[in-house]
Design a protein around this motif. Structure first.
Motif, PDB file in Angstrom:
ATOM      1  N   ASN A  18     -12.259   0.920   3.112  1.00  0.00           N
ATOM      2  CA  ASN A  18     -10.954   0.733   2.150  1.00  0.00           C
ATOM      3  C   ASN A  18     -11.659   0.032   1.163  1.00  0.00           C
ATOM      4  O   ASN A  18     -11.279   0.153  -0.244  1.00  0.00           O
ATOM      5  N   MET A  75     -11.859   8.522   3.659  1.00  0.00           N
ATOM      6  CA  MET A  75     -12.278   8.551   2.318  1.00  0.00           C
ATOM      7  C   MET A  75     -13.215   8.953   1.489  1.00  0.00           C
ATOM      8  O   MET A  75     -13.593   9.501   0.474  1.00  0.00           O
ATOM      9  N   GLY A 122     -13.742   1.497  -0.594  1.00  0.00           N
ATOM     10  CA  GLY A 122     -13.035   2.797  -1.532  1.00  0.00           C
ATOM     11  C   GLY A 122     -12.927   2.285  -2.422  1.00  0.00           C
ATOM     12  O   GLY A 122     -12.721   2.422  -3.728  1.00  0.00           O
ATOM     13  N   CYS A 123     -12.087   0.803  -2.861  1.00  0.00           N
ATOM     14  CA  CYS A 123     -11.383  -0.200  -3.675  1.00  0.00           C
ATOM     15  C   CYS A 123     -12.846  -0.339  -4.751  1.00  0.00           C
ATOM     16  O   CYS A 123     -12.744   0.079  -6.190  1.00  0.00           O
ATOM     17  N   ALA A 171       0.795  -0.983   0.098  1.00  0.00           N
ATOM     18  CA  ALA A 171      -0.371  -0.212  -0.352  1.00  0.00           C
ATOM     19  C   ALA A 171       0.555   1.008   0.283  1.00  0.00           C
ATOM     20  O   ALA A 171       0.843   2.250  -1.039  1.00  0.00           O
ATOM     21  N   GLN A 175      -4.373   4.338  -7.200  1.00  0.00           N
ATOM     22  CA  GLN A 175      -5.229   3.913  -5.882  1.00  0.00           C
ATOM     23  C   GLN A 175      -5.901   2.957  -5.632  1.00  0.00           C
ATOM     24  O   GLN A 175      -5.615   2.257  -4.746  1.00  0.00           O
ATOM     25  N   SER A 196      -6.585  -2.282   2.317  1.00  0.00           N
ATOM     26  CA  SER A 196      -7.390  -3.015   2.992  1.00  0.00           C
ATOM     27  C   SER A 196      -7.019  -4.460   4.255  1.00  0.00           C
ATOM     28  O   SER A 196      -7.742  -4.285   5.656  1.00  0.00           O
ATOM     29  N   TRP A 237      -6.230  10.808   6.801  1.00  0.00           N
ATOM     30  CA  TRP A 237      -5.978   9.534   7.246  1.00  0.00           C
ATOM     31  C   TRP A 237      -4.313   9.596   8.007  1.00  0.00           C
ATOM     32  O   TRP A 237      -4.426   8.559   8.420  1.00  0.00           O
ATOM     33  N   THR A 248     -13.453   2.464  -6.512  1.00  0.00           N
ATOM     34  CA  THR A 248     -12.605   3.277  -7.338  1.00  0.00           C
ATOM     35  C   THR A 248     -12.527   2.319  -8.857  1.00  0.00           C
ATOM     36  O   THR A 248     -12.508   3.145  -9.456  1.00  0.00           O
ATOM     37  N   GLY A 276      -5.597   1.164  -2.142  1.00  0.00           N
ATOM     38  CA  GLY A 276      -7.086   0.869  -1.368  1.00  0.00           C
ATOM     39  C   GLY A 276      -6.666  -0.712  -0.952  1.00  0.00           C
ATOM     40  O   GLY A 276      -6.926  -1.072  -0.228  1.00  0.00           O
TER      41      GLY A 276
END
Length: 181
Positions: free
Chosen positions: A61, A111, A64-65, A18, A38, A46, A137, A68, A42
């Motif tokens: 996360n 996030m 978020g993935c 990461a 990104q 995660s 973060w 994304t 992520g």
């Protein structure tokens, strides 16, 4: 050879992956390339937060993935773009569900800001929101004592600020300095 039999070693390995991705995204100019890098960050984070047992951060996360991935294709499909915004609502709900105090609000705020950035078609707006989220973060990772994530956040933010300035200022202004007096 490293022994990856315990979760701390797995957390560190995921954190290193990461870290590399997070400090790399600011170096890319194109939105799609930024988003792909990104996504890698992520996935790494995660896993990192999962192995550390930080449920809210791990969950936002993962969301978020997914977001994304949707953002990569959002310019081509209004439905996918709506999905990206809908996932932001799920991030907020995940933070409420896994509430662990201020650290949960920091991870969710971070996030959500980054997710909003990913839905921007302008890479500069994406950068601004990602940098802002990165600050949240940093605070989160310092509090949960994830020094690899904190270092990644700090390095990424520094590189992002420098790159943003370089891309924002005219080339002539970057290479010319006032004469010393």
């Amino acid at each position: 050879m490293a022994d990856f039999s315990n979760s701390l070693d797995l957390s560190t390995a995921a954190g290193i992956i990461a870290f590399i991705a997070l400090v790399s995204w600011p170096l890319f100019r194109e939105r799609r390339a930024i988003l792909v890098v990104q996504l890698c960050a992520g996935i790494g984070f995660s896993l990192h937060y999962t192995f550390l047992g930080v449920a809210a951060a791990a969950t936002v996360n993962v969301l978020g993935c997914v977001q994304t991935f949707a953002a990569i294709f959002s310019e081509e499909s209004p439905a996918v773009r709506r999905l990206g915004y809908g996932l932001i609502g799920l991030m907020i709900l995940a933070g409420v569900y896994f509430w662990a105090g201020p650290v949960s609000s920091l991870s969710v705020t971070a996030m959500v800001l980054i997710a909003l950035g990913r839905l921007q078609s302008d890479p500069m707006k994406l950068r601004i929101l990602a940098m802002t989220g990165g600050g949240f973060w940093m605070a989160h990772d310092f509090i949960v004592n994830s020094m690899i994530a904190f270092a990644a956040d700090t390095a990424s933010l520094a590189i992002a600020i420098f790159t943003f300035a370089r891309l924002s200022l005219p080339a002539k202004a970057m290479h010319s300095a006032p004469a010393p007096s």
